[in-house]
Design an enzyme around this catalytic site. Structure first.
Site, PDB file in Angstrom:
ATOM      1  N   GLY A 196      -4.600  -3.980   6.131  1.00  0.00           N
ATOM      2  CA  GLY A 196      -3.463  -3.709   7.007  1.00  0.00           C
ATOM      3  C   GLY A 196      -3.733  -2.590   7.798  1.00  0.00           C
ATOM      4  O   GLY A 196      -4.338  -1.708   7.600  1.00  0.00           O
TER       5      GLY A 196
ATOM      6  N   SER B  91       0.828  -1.206  -0.139  1.00  0.00           N
ATOM      7  CA  SER B  91       0.000   0.215   0.149  1.00  0.00           C
ATOM      8  C   SER B  91       0.799   1.249  -0.049  1.00  0.00           C
ATOM      9  O   SER B  91       1.662   1.522   0.908  1.00  0.00           O
ATOM     10  CB  SER B  91      -0.880   0.179   1.345  1.00  0.00           C
ATOM     11  OG  SER B  91      -1.617   1.223   1.314  1.00  0.00           O
TER      12      SER B  91
HETATM   13  O1  OSB Z   1      -7.386   2.064   4.371  1.00  0.00           O
HETATM   14  O2  OSB Z   1      -6.256   0.211   4.122  1.00  0.00           O
HETATM   15  C1  OSB Z   1      -6.280   1.545   4.632  1.00  0.00           C
HETATM   16  C2  OSB Z   1      -3.237   1.978   6.895  1.00  0.00           C
HETATM   17  C3  OSB Z   1      -4.034   2.598   8.010  1.00  0.00           C
HETATM   18  C4  OSB Z   1      -5.092   2.703   7.902  1.00  0.00           C
HETATM   19  C5  OSB Z   1      -6.096   2.598   6.884  1.00  0.00           C
HETATM   20  C6  OSB Z   1      -5.299   1.724   5.847  1.00  0.00           C
HETATM   21  C7  OSB Z   1      -3.996   1.502   5.813  1.00  0.00           C
HETATM   22  C8  OSB Z   1      -3.135   1.095   4.808  1.00  0.00           C
HETATM   23  C9  OSB Z   1      -1.800   0.392   5.043  1.00  0.00           C
HETATM   24  O3  OSB Z   1      -3.667   1.232   3.540  1.00  0.00           O
HETATM   25  C10 OSB Z   1      -1.993  -1.054   4.712  1.00  0.00           C
HETATM   26  C11 OSB Z   1      -0.800  -1.707   5.434  1.00  0.00           C
HETATM   27  O4  OSB Z   1      -0.617  -1.994   6.551  1.00  0.00           O
HETATM   28  O5  OSB Z   1       0.035  -1.873   4.657  1.00  0.00           O
END
Ligand code: OSB
Ligand code: MG
Length: 369
Positions: A290, A135
């Site tokens: 995540g 991400s």
């Molecule tokens: O929207 O998926 C999400 C991280 C924190 C809060 C929300 C999100 C995310 C990510 C990161 O997209 C995903 C990761 O842990 O790699």
């Protein structure tokens, strides 16, 4: 197992690089690590609340309060032989799903260790490796994003998710598709748009995206059904799905064609498995989201993602994508086929490095029966 002792730690870990989304910029991650001890077994869990109520309405402080004053007193000193027993004890308390999931995950680990089985086995996992992606946060310019994505592809990630926000959306997708026409690509808006922004998403239909994650409001299901009807690209819901009942409503209304499962958001592994099974029965693929977890939460995520209907790559990246040093051993690494190996040792299958955990702990409280 009689629950003899529970410890909660507020942790603060510095990210290797700032993570920008439509909700703001994060440079470090604050979570709560839960430790449960009973009958000689120790279980670890990670409560994925953040400092501010941006992604979720819960925060480190609300989860601390709910764990300390309601959830922990409910299980301390009790005999818990199945996770259902613990869930039943907390069920009368409404909401606070991340707090519940943090405690539940530590109990899963302790119970799996007491039985000498891996968490993956205990949850019904069927795979030894799970497909993963990365991400990628918002970058200063489209060129900077292309460079960052290029680096992740070089490291072996075969599925890229980018964050978008109003005014920083279609140009990013265009720039990436020009440079990388064939990669598996998806976008995540974190609820930053309204139904009247339909043209932005219509334009995305031309770029062969795997899915568009949570374009509209964080509790909405109905408007997403209206948007999905106007798009070819599947919508995937994240923030809007808190329960199996939400998943049912979303599929009945055709608000999405994919669901992102995060155990913290839905109150634990038990509810996650229920949503997974329901989606499987409707031929709807799920994938594991995540929350920038440390290795403790990540280990549980990899175990859950080993269930058969987690067919799309998860937001489960290597430890070093997030943190300079993880607080577990072995740390999580990416295999050359863009997968992550599911731990096979009892419970979550990793060792917590106590000196590192100590260094990232900013507050600690212990409860004894
Ligand atoms: O929207 O998926 C999400 C991280 C924190 C809060 C929300 C999100 C995310 C990510 C990161 O997209 C995903 C990761 O842990 O790699
Ligand atoms: Mg998301």
């Amino acid at each position: 197992m009689r629950i003899e002792r529970i410890e909660i730690r507020h942790t603060k870990m510095e990210l290797v690089s700032a993570f920008e989304t439509s909700m703001g910029v994060e440079t470090y991650e604050e979570h709560i690590i839960v430790r449960v001890d009973g009958d000689g077994a120790t279980g670890w869990g990670e409560c994925v609340v953040e400092e501010a109520p941006l992604y979720s309405s819960e925060t480190v402080q609300t989860a601390w309060h709910v764990l300390r004053d309601f959830l922990i007193p409910g299980v301390l000193g009790r005999k818990i032989s199945r996770v259902d027993d613990a869930i039943a004890l907390g069920a009368k308390f409404r909401g606070h799903r991340m707090a519940k999931a943090g405690l539940e995950s530590a109990l899963w680990d302790a119970l799996a260790k007491a039985k000498s089985v891996s968490l993956s086995k205990m949850l019904g996992g069927t795979r030894e490796r799970v497909p993963v992606g990365v991400s990628v946060g918002l970058q200063a310019t489209p060129e900077a994003l292309v460079k960052k994505v290029g680096q992740y592809l070089e490291e072996g990630y075969r599925r890229i998710k980018i964050k978008i926000a109003p005014g920083r959306d279609i140009a990013l997708v265009k720039a990436l598709r020009k440079e990388f026409p064939k990669i598996l690509l998806q976008v995540d808006a974190n609820s930053a748009y309204e139904l009247s922004d339909v043209d932005v998403f219509r334009a995305m239909d031309d770029y062969d995206l795997l899915l568009i994650e949570q374009p509209l409001s964080y509790e909405d299901i109905y408007d997403h059904s209206k948007l999905q009807r106007k798009l070819k690209t599947p919508i995937c819901l994240d923030e809007s799905i808190h329960t199996l009942a939400d998943a049912r409503a979303a599929l009945e209304l055709e608000s999405c064609r994919v669901i992102n499962i995060k155990p913290g958001r839905v109150g634990g592994f038990m509810e996650s498995v229920a949503i997974h099974d329901y989606c499987a029965s409707r031929n709807i693929p799920v994938w594991h989201g995540g929350m920038l977890e440390s290795g403790i939460g990540r280990a549980g995520n990899v175990a859950l993602a080993s269930l058969p209907n987690f067919t799309l790559p998860g937001d489960i990246s290597a430890s070093k994508r997030y943190y300079k040093e993880d607080i577990v051993e072995p740390e999580f690494v990416l295999n050359s086929d863009s997968t992550m190996t599911v731990p096979t040792r009892p419970g979550i299958g990793i060792e917590v490095l106590m000196d590192r955990l100590e260094r990232v702990t900013v507050r600690r409280e212990e409860f004894k029966s």
